[in-house]
Design a protein around this motif. Structure first.
Motif, short mmCIF file in Angstrom:
data_model
loop_
_atom_site.label_atom_id
_atom_site.label_comp_id
_atom_site.label_asym_id
_atom_site.label_seq_id
_atom_site.Cartn_x
_atom_site.Cartn_y
_atom_site.Cartn_z
N VAL A 22 0.85 -1.19 0.00
CA VAL A 22 0.00 0.00 0.00
C VAL A 22 0.89 1.24 0.00
CG1 VAL A 22 -1.66 1.33 1.38
CG2 VAL A 22 -1.91 -1.15 1.16
N VAL A 23 0.52 2.21 -0.81
CA VAL A 23 1.29 3.46 -0.86
C VAL A 23 1.05 4.24 0.42
CG1 VAL A 23 1.62 5.65 -2.05
CG2 VAL A 23 1.21 3.56 -3.37
N ALA A 24 2.14 4.49 1.15
CA ALA A 24 2.05 5.24 2.40
C ALA A 24 2.30 6.72 2.20
CB ALA A 24 3.05 4.68 3.42
N ARG A 83 14.79 -0.04 3.95
CA ARG A 83 14.60 0.79 5.13
C ARG A 83 14.87 2.26 4.77
NH1 ARG A 83 13.50 -0.09 10.15
NH2 ARG A 83 13.74 -2.32 9.86
N LEU A 84 13.81 2.96 4.43
CA LEU A 84 13.94 4.37 4.08
C LEU A 84 14.14 5.22 5.33
CD1 LEU A 84 11.06 4.75 1.48
CD2 LEU A 84 13.51 4.97 0.98
N PRO A 85 14.83 6.36 5.21
CA PRO A 85 14.95 7.28 6.34
C PRO A 85 13.57 7.78 6.77
CG PRO A 85 16.48 7.87 4.59
CD PRO A 85 15.57 6.84 4.02
N LEU A 102 6.15 2.77 1.00
CA LEU A 102 5.17 1.70 0.89
C LEU A 102 5.05 0.94 2.20
CD1 LEU A 102 6.84 1.04 -2.36
CD2 LEU A 102 4.36 1.07 -2.39
N ASP A 103 3.88 0.39 2.40
CA ASP A 103 3.61 -0.40 3.60
C ASP A 103 3.23 -1.81 3.15
OD1 ASP A 103 2.75 -1.57 5.92
OD2 ASP A 103 1.54 0.13 6.58
N GLY A 111 10.53 1.21 0.19
CA GLY A 111 10.15 2.06 -0.92
C GLY A 111 11.32 2.36 -1.82
N PHE A 112 11.19 3.40 -2.61
CA PHE A 112 12.27 3.73 -3.54
C PHE A 112 12.38 5.23 -3.75
CE2 PHE A 112 8.47 3.03 -6.12
CZ PHE A 112 8.49 4.09 -7.01
#
Length: 286
Positions: A22-24, A83-85, A102-103, A111-112
């Motif tokens: 899911v887009v967070a 692991r995004l900041p 993303l979740d 995510g990216f």
């Protein structure tokens, strides 16, 4: 510039990692990267990614019927992170132009980032209801790896074959690097005129398009996104190898340089031993 094989590898990576997530949130750090305003990026939040596909060099992320389309242009890239900041992006603070969080059921940590190096900004992101709303996709020629693709009908043009291979309105997905590799494999001069090719030359070119691209797709498949650029360079036989020995005949690979681009070729394999002169026009680069 990422071309069909590298974009295909990125699409396969994203399809594995994103589908079902899911887009967070979507964060923008560049004024110029987003080329559309409706639907707004906020409409993506809370929606599920249902698949990722490719149109030429365009990446198409389907988010429950809303499409996030990315074109990496010459200096863009996509950087996946497990692991995004937690901190949000700041406008213009780095090479990162956009971030998609993303979740996958354990919080918005994956995510990216979409990045772009240098000062020439060509990276583009679109949020649309249909991919055909993106002008570049609407104008694309046929995909060379699609079932039933035929090159011969596309060659009925009085234009240099190198330029033809790079023209996205004629053939989708081939750029400067792989057009050099295809022409080397086909033993054709980049300055040969497409409509003047003989039957045996057309046969060699058609086979080379398929062989070079399919081999490159298989070589790129499954590699981490951060390794794709270097992997591409190591596989080039003539592109980017001016001054080195041709792996087929041993002659020195030569180069024709333009204001913002260049091509490489083997004179023995491709031009009867004769060095090429720059007799193209500015249209070559379009």
């Amino acid at each position: 510039m990422p071309e069909l094989p590298e974009v295909n590898a990125l699409v396969e990576l994203l399809d594995r990692e994103l589908t079902g997530a899911v887009v967070a949130g979507v964060e923008l750090a560049s004024f110029s990267v987003l080329k559309t305003y409706a639907p707004p990026v906020s409409a993506l939040q809370g929606l599920e990614v249902t698949g990722v596909t490719r149109h030429g060099k365009f990446i198409d992320i389907d988010v429950s019927g809303i499409h996030v389309v990315v074109h990496l242009a010459k200096a863009g890239w996509l950087r996946w992170s497990d692991r995004l900041p937690e901190t949000r992006l700041k406008l213009g603070a780095s090479a990162i132009a956009a971030r998609v969080r993303l979740d996958r059921g354990d919080g918005p940590s994956v995510g990216f980032d979409v990045t772009e190096a240098g000062t020439r900004k060509g990276l583009a992101m679109y949020v649309v209801n249909d991919p055909s709303e993106v002008p570049g996709i609407a104008a694309l020629g046929p995909d060379p790896l699609a079932e039933g693709f035929e090159l011969r009908p596309l060659l009925d043009r009085r234009m240099q074959v190198k330029r033809l291979l790079r023209d996205q309105k004629i053939i989708a997905g081939v750029g400067n690097a792989y057009s050099d590799e295809i022409l080397h494999a086909a033993r054709l001069s980049p300055f040969a005129i497409a409509e003047s090719l003989k039957d045996d030359e057309v046969d060699r070119l058609e086979a080379a398009v398929q062989d070079v691209l399919r081999e490159a797709v298989e070589e790129a498949r499954g590699k981490p996104a951060e390794d794709l650029k270097d992997d591409k360079r190591t596989r080039m036989r003539v592109h980017g190898r001016a001054g080195e020995a041709c792996p087929v005949c041993g002659d020195t690979v030569l180069e024709v340089t333009y204001a913002q681009s260049s091509l490489q070729y083997c004179p023995t394999c491709q031009t009867g031993g004769k060095p090429l002169k720059d007799r193209t026009t500015s249209k070559f680069l379009k």
